[in-house]
Design an enzyme around this catalytic site. Structure first.
Site, PDB file in Angstrom:
ATOM      1  CE  LYS A 104      13.864  25.811   6.862  1.00  0.00           C
ATOM      2  NZ  LYS A 104      13.231  24.630   7.513  1.00  0.00           N
ATOM      3  CE1 TYR A 152      11.150  22.224   2.879  1.00  0.00           C
ATOM      4  CE2 TYR A 152       9.964  24.299   2.851  1.00  0.00           C
ATOM      5  CZ  TYR A 152      11.041  23.544   3.247  1.00  0.00           C
ATOM      6  OH  TYR A 152      12.029  24.108   4.030  1.00  0.00           O
ATOM      7  CG  PHE A 210       5.753  18.605   9.002  1.00  0.00           C
ATOM      8  CD1 PHE A 210       6.451  19.167   7.948  1.00  0.00           C
ATOM      9  CD2 PHE A 210       6.093  17.319   9.399  1.00  0.00           C
ATOM     10  CE1 PHE A 210       7.452  18.487   7.292  1.00  0.00           C
ATOM     11  CE2 PHE A 210       7.100  16.613   8.746  1.00  0.00           C
ATOM     12  CZ  PHE A 210       7.781  17.203   7.682  1.00  0.00           C
ATOM     13  NE  ARG A 221      20.685  17.591   5.667  1.00  0.00           N
ATOM     14  CZ  ARG A 221      19.357  17.658   5.786  1.00  0.00           C
ATOM     15  NH1 ARG A 221      18.654  18.554   5.076  1.00  0.00           N
ATOM     16  NH2 ARG A 221      18.721  16.873   6.607  1.00  0.00           N
ATOM     17  CB  THR A 237      14.999  18.212  11.552  1.00  0.00           C
ATOM     18  OG1 THR A 237      15.563  17.500  10.450  1.00  0.00           O
ATOM     19  CG2 THR A 237      13.766  18.967  11.111  1.00  0.00           C
ATOM     20  NE  ARG A 246      17.760  22.936  10.372  1.00  0.00           N
ATOM     21  CZ  ARG A 246      17.425  21.955   9.548  1.00  0.00           C
ATOM     22  NH1 ARG A 246      17.841  20.721   9.770  1.00  0.00           N
ATOM     23  NH2 ARG A 246      16.679  22.198   8.501  1.00  0.00           N
ATOM     24  CG  ASN A 295      14.346  23.934  11.008  1.00  0.00           C
ATOM     25  OD1 ASN A 295      14.044  24.767  10.160  1.00  0.00           O
ATOM     26  ND2 ASN A 295      14.304  22.638  10.778  1.00  0.00           N
ATOM     27  CG  HIS A 345      16.147  23.950   2.912  1.00  0.00           C
ATOM     28  ND1 HIS A 345      15.384  22.817   3.057  1.00  0.00           N
ATOM     29  CD2 HIS A 345      16.776  23.832   1.704  1.00  0.00           C
ATOM     30  CE1 HIS A 345      15.529  22.054   1.974  1.00  0.00           C
ATOM     31  NE2 HIS A 345      16.362  22.656   1.140  1.00  0.00           N
ATOM     32  CD  GLU A 397      16.181  21.352  -1.919  1.00  0.00           C
ATOM     33  OE1 GLU A 397      15.428  20.579  -1.277  1.00  0.00           O
ATOM     34  OE2 GLU A 397      17.223  21.817  -1.434  1.00  0.00           O
TER      35      GLU A 397
END
Ligand code: ADP
Ligand code: MG
Length: 140
Positions: free
Chosen positions: A10, A50, A58, A86, A92, A103, A113, A116, A127
Site C-alpha cells: 500500500k 474495494y 471507512f 493472510r 487488519t 502488518r 496497514n 493487502h 482481485e
C-alpha cells in the site's frame, strides 16, 4: 493445492521505501511472485477495487488513502497461498497483529496497514483480474 492470491504493497509502505523488504518476506515464505507491477490508482479505481466495502464508514478514507501514492500489485503463487499469505500479513489492525507478521512490522494504523491480501478464492479471482490481463498473468 497450488493457489494464486493478490498482494498489494500500500502507499504508506511504498512511501517509506519498504517494497523491497516486503517482497523479500513473500519470497522467504515461499509465496512466489508470478506477476507484478507498480501502479497509481485514481480514486474511482480504488473504489472499484474495494466496492465490497462501499457501505462501511471507512470507505471514503480508505479509497483516498489507496489512491494517494504508488502501490505495488503482485500475484503470489504457492501451496494454500491465500491462507498462508493472510497469516503472514497478520490482523487488519497492526496493533493487534501477531509478532513477526507483515502488518506488525510495517503497518502503523488500522487503515495504514502496509499490505493487502485476498481473503478467499472468489475474491482472489476478482482481485487478480482487476489488475492483470491474460497476457500479464496467463492461466496456470
Ligand atoms: P483486511 O485488509 O484485513 O481484509 P478489511 O477487508 O476489513 O481488512 O478492510 C479493508 C481495508 O480497509 C483494511 O486493510 C484497512 O486498510 C481498512 N480498514 C479496515 N477497517 C478499518 C477501520 N475500522 N478504520 C479504518 N480503516 C479500516
Ligand atoms: Mg479484506
Amino acid at each position: 493445492m497450488i493457489e494464486r492470491t493478490l498482494a498489494i504493497i500500500k502507499p504508506d509502505a511504498t512511501g517509506r521505501h519498504q517494497s523491497g523488504a516486503i517482497l523479500q518476506r513473500y519470497e522467504q515464505a515461499g509465496l512466489v511472485p508470478v506477476a507484478m507491477k507498480l501502479v497509481r490508482l485514481t480514486k474511482a479505481q480504488a473504489e472499484g477495487f474495494y466496492y465490497i466495502h462501499k457501505q462501511r464508514p471507512f470507505f471514503d478514507s480508505l479509497c483516498s488513502f489507496m489512491s494517494s501514492g504508488p502501490i505495488v500489485v503482485i500475484a503470489l503463487e504457492g501451496e494454500q497461498a491465500i491462507k498462508r499469505h493472510r497469516d503472514l500479513m497478520g490482523a487488519t489492525d497492526p496493533a493487534k497483529a501477531a509478532e513477526g507478521s507483515l502488518r506488525k512490522a510495517f503497518g502503523t494504523h488500522i487503515e495504514h496497514n502496509a499490505v493487502h491480501g485476498s481473503d478467499s478464492s472468489e475474491t482472489a479471482q476478482f482481485e487478480l483480474a482487476y489488475f492483470f490481463n491474460a497476457l500479464e498473468l496467463p492461466q496456470p
